[in-house]
Structures are given as structure tokens and as C-alpha cells.
Design an enzyme around this catalytic site. Structure first.
Site, PDB file in Angstrom:
ATOM      1  N   LYS A  41      10.142  -5.950   5.824  1.00  0.00           N
ATOM      2  CA  LYS A  41      10.184  -5.455   4.441  1.00  0.00           C
ATOM      3  C   LYS A  41       8.971  -4.577   4.154  1.00  0.00           C
ATOM      4  O   LYS A  41       7.991  -4.588   4.917  1.00  0.00           O
ATOM      5  CB  LYS A  41      10.220  -6.651   3.487  1.00  0.00           C
ATOM      6  CG  LYS A  41       9.009  -7.555   3.608  1.00  0.00           C
ATOM      7  CD  LYS A  41       9.292  -8.948   3.048  1.00  0.00           C
ATOM      8  CE  LYS A  41       8.052  -9.809   3.092  1.00  0.00           C
ATOM      9  NZ  LYS A  41       8.324 -11.200   2.728  1.00  0.00           N
ATOM     10  N   TYR A 263     -20.114   8.554  -6.666  1.00  0.00           N
ATOM     11  CA  TYR A 263     -19.757   8.413  -8.079  1.00  0.00           C
ATOM     12  C   TYR A 263     -20.561   7.313  -8.766  1.00  0.00           C
ATOM     13  O   TYR A 263     -20.809   6.259  -8.176  1.00  0.00           O
ATOM     14  CB  TYR A 263     -18.277   8.050  -8.224  1.00  0.00           C
ATOM     15  CG  TYR A 263     -17.330   9.217  -8.095  1.00  0.00           C
ATOM     16  CD1 TYR A 263     -17.415  10.325  -8.940  1.00  0.00           C
ATOM     17  CD2 TYR A 263     -16.322   9.196  -7.149  1.00  0.00           C
ATOM     18  CE1 TYR A 263     -16.531  11.380  -8.831  1.00  0.00           C
ATOM     19  CE2 TYR A 263     -15.423  10.241  -7.028  1.00  0.00           C
ATOM     20  CZ  TYR A 263     -15.534  11.339  -7.876  1.00  0.00           C
ATOM     21  OH  TYR A 263     -14.651  12.369  -7.770  1.00  0.00           O
TER      22      TYR A 263
HETATM   23  C1  LIG Z   1       7.818 -12.061   3.604  1.00  0.00           C
HETATM   24  C2  LIG Z   1       8.676 -13.182   3.996  1.00  0.00           C
HETATM   25  C3  LIG Z   1       8.595 -13.694   5.298  1.00  0.00           C
HETATM   26  C4  LIG Z   1       7.524 -13.276   6.290  1.00  0.00           C
HETATM   27  O1  LIG Z   1       6.281 -13.827   5.896  1.00  0.00           O
HETATM   28  P1  LIG Z   1       4.954 -13.675   6.746  1.00  0.00           P
HETATM   29  O2  LIG Z   1       3.975 -14.538   6.032  1.00  0.00           O
HETATM   30  O3  LIG Z   1       4.570 -12.234   6.710  1.00  0.00           O
HETATM   31  O4  LIG Z   1       5.239 -14.140   8.121  1.00  0.00           O
HETATM   32  C5  LIG Z   1       9.531 -14.661   5.661  1.00  0.00           C
HETATM   33  N1  LIG Z   1      10.457 -15.117   4.764  1.00  0.00           N
HETATM   34  C6  LIG Z   1      10.522 -14.669   3.499  1.00  0.00           C
HETATM   35  C7  LIG Z   1      11.550 -15.208   2.577  1.00  0.00           C
HETATM   36  C8  LIG Z   1       9.628 -13.701   3.072  1.00  0.00           C
HETATM   37  O5  LIG Z   1       9.672 -13.271   1.787  1.00  0.00           O
END
Ligand SMILES: *Cc1c(COP(=O)(O)O)cnc(C)c1O
Length: 372
Positions: A41, A263
Site C-alpha cells: 500500500k 532560515y
Molecule cells: C499496513 C498493514 C499491514 C503491514 O504492516 P507492517 O507493519 O508494515 O508489516 C498488514 N495488515 C494490515 C491490515 C495493514 O493495514
């Protein structure tokens, strides 16, 4: 002034695909007989879902998780028709056509989504299968306990959904001592026992480190694949770093004692200093919280073999490094390196988490994928 033969001002994000594949194999071994469903994702945590997805596919991965249908479509176009792609947010009215067009499997998080999906698939011949996601205590997206009862009792609905995965998500998997882990495990076992006999999945990266009873048939690592450490016992995590941010040196100058740098004049030179202006700023994902002020130097970058402090405020495009004590010659175009094996340390310096740092790196940097 001498400089490396050719260089661009644009910062570079290097993504080591060999390390990525090695991390995939590491989790495949650690999870024993369980399969891996890679979490890609948010554009594979900022690293580029198309290329990262293909690399994972090449390493043997056939199951993927994205957050949105649009992400699933991009991934599908990159990895071809064979892999399963689950959409964690589930079906939403505007995206139904993408689910069908790209053969995406919705992760059903509520009765509303379940009923909407069943209605929508009446119009198509070969509807994708689905996953059921039960909330076992994270109290985020997922089927809540009272709705779980309805699912358990409604055989017709379950049959229509054509479920091929039952899952839940851990809230505190990074802390092996946390009581919620066992509690979620117990609830997951109870609810999944009332569901069709399909593969079960509970563990994200942290959950894999919790051990075999959390693995079930499928584990869902994300951060670990990208080399991130996720637990309170990070020395036990055998992943290899995947990501570095390379900021080229654009200018070197001296600053007189008493002058300020950057800055807001937040850093004052106490002695005459030599500084390097490097090309990466917060628009490239370098957190502004890494700025070094009179109060505190927060972090340093790696330049050659040395660590050189960040001085003054990180700005949109540039960051300033103190090279006064650097004993070598710094060429224009030389790379100041952030993150890599220091990702967790630098995320902590920025008072955030490695997940947030990583997902912000991809926006403007040129991405270079390396195999070594
Ligand atoms: C993001 C997510 C994962 C992966 O999590 P990590 O901590 O990056 O391994 C797995 N399952 C769900 C439902 C998620 O939202």
C-alpha cells in the site's frame, strides 16, 4: 572547484531490490509454512509499487495487499493477472468498476460493505473472491464484534461473498510483552472458528516476530520487507536496509564565527565553520525536525566515511551540513546519505516513526533501483 564528473541537483532515493528480495526470503523462512502476502500500500511505502511489486513477484510472492482500488489497478498492470491483490479498505461505491476491471479482491470490513458487494456482483459473471477482516481489538477498520455475530449467523451472505481469506490486524505487535497480542489472538481464533474453512491471517511484520502461533496460513509483512525495524527488540530483526536518500553537495562555503546559518538564524557559528549545502529538503521527505539549532544538534548525515552534523533549519530543497571537522576533500556532487541502516535512529531523531519517514521519501526524489 572540483566535482565528481557528472551529477544532478536532484536528490536520489536508492531502493535495493536485492535486499528487498532477501528480506522476502527471510520472512518466508521465519514464517515456516505460512505464505507471504506483501503489503505494498501507499506506493509500496513510497518506494514505487510497480517495480517493488514486480521484484517481490520475482522473489516468489503471489499475494499482495494495497489500501485502495486505484493502487490495486496500478499493481495489477505491473505484475500481471496471476497474483491475488486484496484491497484493505474494501469496496466503496465509486470504485466497484475498478475491482471488476482489475480483478481486485475487496477486504470486507463491515456489513454495509458485504451487502454492497453482494448487490454489485449480481451484475457480473466472474466476481473476485473476498476477504473478511474482523476487528479483534485494534478498534480501527474492520468488522466489529456485534456485526461478527451477524456474519456468523448469515450463511447465505457468507456464501454469496465467496470468501477465500479471514483476517484480523494486531494493534501492538511491535511489543511482544503487550497483553493485547494474546487477547487479539484469542478473539481471532473464536470468530474464525465460526467462518468458512479458508486460510487465516493475523500477522503484520511485528506479528511474524511474535512466533508461530501468530502465523496461521498467511502473514502480511510490509515494513520489514523494506528493511524497517518494527519491534522493541530490533537487534533480533534480521532484515537488510533497502532505502537510502542521497543528497548531492551543491556548494561549499565558509561562515565566520558569530554569523547564523539558514532560515530564522536558528544556528549560530561559534567558530569559523566550513559548511556544505546539500540538495534535499522537506519536499523530498527529509523531516524538518532534523534541523540543528543553537539548542541542539539533532542528527547527522553520512558523507564518505564520516558523520557530519545537520546545522540550521532543513528547508524545502536544501539542508546544510557542518564539514568543519571533515578531514578529507569534499567534491561537488558528493552524496550526503540519510537513512539506510540509520533509518530508525533518524526517525527517532525526527520524533516520528520509520513508517512515516519512508512513505514521504518518494514524492520528488529520483528513484534508482539497484541490484547487487
Ligand atoms: C499496513 C498493514 C499491514 C503491514 O504492516 P507492517 O507493519 O508494515 O508489516 C498488514 N495488515 C494490515 C491490515 C495493514 O493495514
Amino acid at each position: 572547484m572540483a566535482h565528481v564528473r557528472t551529477y544532478s541537483s536532484r536528490p536520489v532515493l536508492t531502493v535495493n531490490l536485492t535486499a528487498l528480495a532477501d528480506n522476502y526470503k527471510y520472512f518466508a523462512a521465519k514464517a515456516g509454512g505460512a505464505r507471504i502476502g506483501a503489503s505494498v500500500k501507499a506506493d509500496a511505502y513510497g518506494l514505487g509499487a510497480g517495480i517493488v511489486g514486480r521484484a517481490l513477484y520475482g522473489a516468489g510472492c503471489r499475494i499482495f495487499f494495497v489500501a485502495h482500488a486505484g493502487e490495486g489497478k496500478i499493481l495489477r498492470n505491473s505484475i500481471g493477472a496471476k497474483a491475488s491483490i486484496y484491497v484493505l479498505s474494501g469496496n466503496t461505491p465509486q470504485d466497484t468498476a475498478i475491482f471488476f476491471g482489475s480483478k481486485l479482491k475487496p477486504v470486507i470490513n463491515s456489513l454495509t460493505q458485504a451487502r454492497d458487494w453482494v448487490k454489485a456482483i449480481k451484475a457480473v459473471n466472474h466476481a473476485p473472491r473476498t476477504a473478511l477482516h474482523f476487528d479483534t481489538g485494534i478498534n480501527r477498520l474492520g468488522i466489529p464484534a456485534e456485526e461478527a455475530e451477524v456474519f456468523a449467523d448469515d450463511k447465505e451472505l457468507i456464501a454469496a461473498l465467496d470468501v477465500d481469506l479471514v483476517m484480523s490486524h494486531l494493534a501492538c505487535s511491535g511489543d511482544a510483552e503487550h497483553a493485547l497480542n494474546e487477547s487479539q489472538l484469542g478473539r481471532f481464533k473464536r470468530i474464525s472458528a465460526r467462518m468458512p474453512m479458508v486460510p487465516l491471517s493475523l500477522a503484520n511484520t511485528g506479528g511474524i516476530y511474535l512466533g508461530a502461533k501468530y502465523h496461521f496460513k498467511l502473514v502480511r509483512p510490509g515494513m520489514g520487507l523494506y528493511g524497517g525495524k518494527v519491534t522493541t527488540q530490533s537487534d533480533k530483526e534480521g532484515v537488510k536496509p533497502v532505502v537510502e536518500l542521497h543528497a548531492p553537495v551543491l556548494q561549499i562555503k565558509t561562515v565566520k564565527a558569530g554569523e547564523t546559518i539558514g532560515y530564522d538564524g536558528s544556528f549560530t557559528a561559534r567558530t569559523d565553520m566550513k559548511i556544505a549545502i546539500v540538495s534535499a529538503g522537506y519536499a523530498d521527505g527529509l523531516p524538518v525536525n532534523l534541523s540543528g539549532s543553537d539548542k541542539r544538534i539533532v542528527t547527522s548525515a553520512r558523507l564518505g566515511k564520516h558523520r557530519v552534523p545537520v546545522v540550521g533549519r532543513v528547508s524545502m530543497d536544501y539542508t546544510i551540513l557542518d564539514i568543519t571537522n571533515y578531514d578529507g576533500f569534499v567534491e561537488l556532487g558528493a552524496k550526503a546519505v540519510f537513512f539506510g541502516e540509520n533509518l530508525e535512529e533518524q526517525a527517532a531523531h525526527a520524533r516520528t516513526i520509520n513508517y512515516e519517514v519512508m512513505t514521504h521519501l518518494g514524492a520528488r526524489c529520483r528513484k534508482i533501483y539497484v541490484n547487487e
